[in-house]
Design an enzyme around this catalytic site. Structure first.
Site, short mmCIF file in Angstrom:
data_model
loop_
_atom_site.label_atom_id
_atom_site.label_comp_id
_atom_site.label_asym_id
_atom_site.label_seq_id
_atom_site.Cartn_x
_atom_site.Cartn_y
_atom_site.Cartn_z
N ARG A 111 -17.99 47.67 -36.82
CA ARG A 111 -17.21 46.88 -37.80
C ARG A 111 -17.92 47.02 -39.15
O ARG A 111 -19.15 46.89 -39.22
CB ARG A 111 -17.18 45.42 -37.35
CG ARG A 111 -16.24 44.54 -38.11
CD ARG A 111 -16.15 43.16 -37.47
NE ARG A 111 -17.37 42.38 -37.61
CZ ARG A 111 -17.52 41.12 -37.20
NH1 ARG A 111 -16.52 40.50 -36.59
NH2 ARG A 111 -18.66 40.49 -37.36
N TYR A 127 -17.88 36.87 -49.76
CA TYR A 127 -18.22 35.60 -49.11
C TYR A 127 -19.68 35.22 -49.42
O TYR A 127 -19.96 34.13 -49.91
CB TYR A 127 -17.97 35.68 -47.60
CG TYR A 127 -18.53 34.51 -46.86
CD1 TYR A 127 -18.00 33.23 -47.06
CD2 TYR A 127 -19.62 34.64 -45.99
CE1 TYR A 127 -18.54 32.13 -46.41
CE2 TYR A 127 -20.15 33.55 -45.33
CZ TYR A 127 -19.61 32.30 -45.54
OH TYR A 127 -20.15 31.23 -44.90
N ALA A 139 -16.68 22.50 -47.24
CA ALA A 139 -15.36 23.05 -47.55
C ALA A 139 -15.46 24.41 -48.23
O ALA A 139 -15.98 24.53 -49.35
CB ALA A 139 -14.60 22.08 -48.46
N ALA A 140 -14.98 25.43 -47.55
CA ALA A 140 -15.02 26.80 -48.09
C ALA A 140 -14.24 27.72 -47.17
O ALA A 140 -14.05 27.40 -45.99
CB ALA A 140 -16.46 27.31 -48.17
N ASN A 165 -8.66 19.83 -47.15
CA ASN A 165 -7.27 20.15 -47.49
C ASN A 165 -6.49 20.63 -46.27
O ASN A 165 -5.30 20.97 -46.37
CB ASN A 165 -7.19 21.19 -48.62
CG ASN A 165 -7.76 22.53 -48.22
OD1 ASN A 165 -8.12 22.75 -47.07
ND2 ASN A 165 -7.86 23.43 -49.18
N SER A 181 -14.40 31.17 -45.09
CA SER A 181 -15.62 31.74 -44.49
C SER A 181 -15.43 33.05 -43.74
O SER A 181 -16.29 33.43 -42.95
CB SER A 181 -16.25 30.71 -43.56
OG SER A 181 -15.36 30.42 -42.50
N ILE A 238 -18.02 23.40 -38.20
CA ILE A 238 -19.38 22.87 -38.36
C ILE A 238 -19.33 21.47 -38.97
O ILE A 238 -20.04 20.56 -38.55
CB ILE A 238 -20.25 23.83 -39.20
CG1 ILE A 238 -20.27 25.21 -38.52
CG2 ILE A 238 -21.65 23.29 -39.36
CD1 ILE A 238 -20.89 26.32 -39.36
N PHE A 268 -17.75 45.79 -31.07
CA PHE A 268 -17.82 46.66 -32.25
C PHE A 268 -19.16 47.38 -32.36
O PHE A 268 -20.09 46.85 -32.96
CB PHE A 268 -17.55 45.84 -33.53
CG PHE A 268 -16.20 45.19 -33.55
CD1 PHE A 268 -15.05 45.93 -33.30
CD2 PHE A 268 -16.06 43.84 -33.83
CE1 PHE A 268 -13.79 45.33 -33.33
CE2 PHE A 268 -14.81 43.22 -33.86
CZ PHE A 268 -13.67 43.98 -33.60
N LYS A 286 -21.42 32.08 -51.91
CA LYS A 286 -22.41 31.08 -51.48
C LYS A 286 -23.67 31.15 -52.33
O LYS A 286 -24.26 30.13 -52.70
CB LYS A 286 -22.73 31.28 -49.99
CG LYS A 286 -21.56 30.96 -49.06
CD LYS A 286 -21.34 29.45 -48.95
CE LYS A 286 -20.20 29.10 -48.02
NZ LYS A 286 -20.04 27.66 -47.82
N1 UDP Z 1 -18.46 41.19 -32.47
C1 UDP Z 1 -17.79 42.01 -31.58
N2 UDP Z 1 -16.49 41.69 -31.26
C2 UDP Z 1 -15.85 40.60 -31.78
C3 UDP Z 1 -16.54 39.78 -32.68
C4 UDP Z 1 -17.84 40.11 -33.03
O1 UDP Z 1 -18.34 42.99 -31.08
O2 UDP Z 1 -14.67 40.38 -31.44
C5 UDP Z 1 -19.86 41.53 -32.85
C6 UDP Z 1 -20.01 41.79 -34.34
O3 UDP Z 1 -19.78 43.16 -34.62
C7 UDP Z 1 -21.48 41.39 -34.56
C8 UDP Z 1 -21.68 40.23 -33.57
O4 UDP Z 1 -20.64 40.38 -32.59
O5 UDP Z 1 -22.33 42.44 -34.19
C9 UDP Z 1 -21.54 38.85 -34.21
O6 UDP Z 1 -20.33 38.80 -34.95
P1 UDP Z 1 -19.69 37.44 -35.46
O7 UDP Z 1 -18.39 37.78 -36.13
O8 UDP Z 1 -19.63 36.44 -34.35
O9 UDP Z 1 -20.74 36.89 -36.53
P2 UDP Z 1 -21.39 37.57 -37.83
O10 UDP Z 1 -22.71 38.14 -37.37
O11 UDP Z 1 -20.44 38.58 -38.35
O12 UDP Z 1 -21.58 36.41 -38.76
#
Ligand code: UDP
Length: 327
Positions: free
Chosen positions: A282, A141, A74-75, A31, A77, A11, A208, A145
């Site tokens: 997930r 995380y 810078a962080a 860095n 994430s 970004i 997921f 923030k």
């Molecule tokens: N997602 C997925 N497979 C992946 C990465 C993400 O199904 O390899 C899904 C995740 O479970 C969420 C959505 O996509 O429902 C967005 O995930 P992402 O990691 O892009 O952003 P987040 O919402 O976590 O900031």
């Protein structure tokens, strides 16, 4: 001159291009722990390699350049990593930001735009989420923030340091002319992961969870194009330059897309049938996250222009460049 911390990252680098286009002089401080020197080389601005955890590094920047304002990216994430390694996240994101704010006060620099996140809200009580929604982050995380936002409030009260905190929803897409794009190692985000599977690299896209209480069972997110996001940073800087008070804005489109809808957009744009497997949910993924963006529209005059399809198209262009780069 504008100092952009983390300008070698995804970004930050798009924001540097936007600032440059607007005629600003920019110095990047990074860095290179997750950012890339190749990205910096494309940007054509001043670069200082340094670490916010080292006060001498960041103080030197203020001594060597006349910094009028800071845009702070810078962080670390990665949400999952933050759960496993909270020390790393608090040390870098909170202590690093504290060192930056201290250097700013010491050098009489009183304007900062801060890269915050929708993760400060945690599991939503309602959607779309406005800025007054309760803040109860569910991972380190988001906690880092939110902590920095609180520190910034105290720095305003004590030292008159004005901050704009921009809470991003799901950032997507790449520079329209293909100079830079999303480049994380490892990549965890949805769109680049689908596109990597589309490249036929033998990777299967893991989806997921398809048992959420949403229209097609997959999570709903608000995908905001990185070019629109960069534009908001420029507006936020101008808001501060014009005497604006410390403030906070959500940055999203106010439109939700399911994972299946994003996957379909990726198949349409790449023209490929993309291999995928349904996996369990997930951990820590709320069913629906959509921004209420009224405040940014009204106060900053922000108007996001790019559609999800446009973001997927630029991300796809970039993903193809990136594979050649990595070979
Ligand atoms: N997602 C997925 N497979 C992946 C990465 C993400 O199904 O390899 C899904 C995740 O479970 C969420 C959505 O996509 O429902 C967005 O995930 P992402 O990691 O892009 O952003 P987040 O919402 O976590 O900031």
């Amino acid at each position: 001159m504008i100092l952009v911390t983390g300008g070698a990252g995804y970004i930050g680098s798009h924001c540097v291009l936007k600032l440059k286009d607007a005629g600003e002089n920019v110095v990047i401080f990074d860095n290179l722990s997750t950012g890339h020197i190749e990205t910096v080389q494309k940007l054509g601005v001043e670069f200082v390699q340094g670490d916010l955890r080292n006060p001498a590094d960041i103080n030197a920047v203020f001594e060597n350049y006349k910094i009028d304002a800071v845009v702070h990216f810078a962080a670390f994430s990665q949400v999952g990593e933050s759960v496993k390694e909270p020390y790393k996240y608090f040390q870098n994101n909170v202590c690093g930001s504290l060192n930056l704010l201290d250097a700013m006060v010491k050098h009489d620099c009183k304007k900062i735009v801060f890269s915050s996140t929708a993760a400060v809200y945690g599991e939503p009580d309602y959607t779309p989420i406005d800025e007054n929604h309760p803040k109860h982050p569910i991972n380190p995380y988001g906690e880092t923030k939110l902590t920095v936002e609180m520190i910034m409030d105290d720095f305003d009260k004590a030292y008159g340091l004005k901050s704009v905190r921009l809470r991003y929803f799901n950032v997507a897409g790449a520079d329209t002319s293909g100079r830079i794009g999303e480049w994380h190692e490892p990549e965890t985000h949805l769109i680049p992961n689908v596109l990597k599977a589309a490249l036929g690299s033998g990777k299967t896209f893991n989806l997921f969870g398809d048992d959420y209480d949403t229209k097609d069972g997959t999570c709903v997110r608000d995908y905001i194009d990185v070019n629109d996001l960069a534009a908001a940073h420029l507006l936020a800087l101008n808001y501060l330059k014009n005497g604006g008070e410390t403030n906070v804005f959500n940055l999203g489109t106010q439109t939700g897309s399911t994972v299946k809808e994003v996957f379909k957009a990726c198949e349409d744009i790449t023209g490929k049938e993309i291999p995928f497997e349904i996996q369990p949910r997930r951990e820590g993924d709320p069913a629906i996250l959509v921004a209420d963006n009224k405040k940014a529209r009204e106060i900053l005059g922000w108007n996001p222009l790019h559609s999800l399809n446009e973001s997927v198209q630029t991300a796809w262009n970039w993903e193809q460049i990136l594979t050649k780069f990595n070979k």
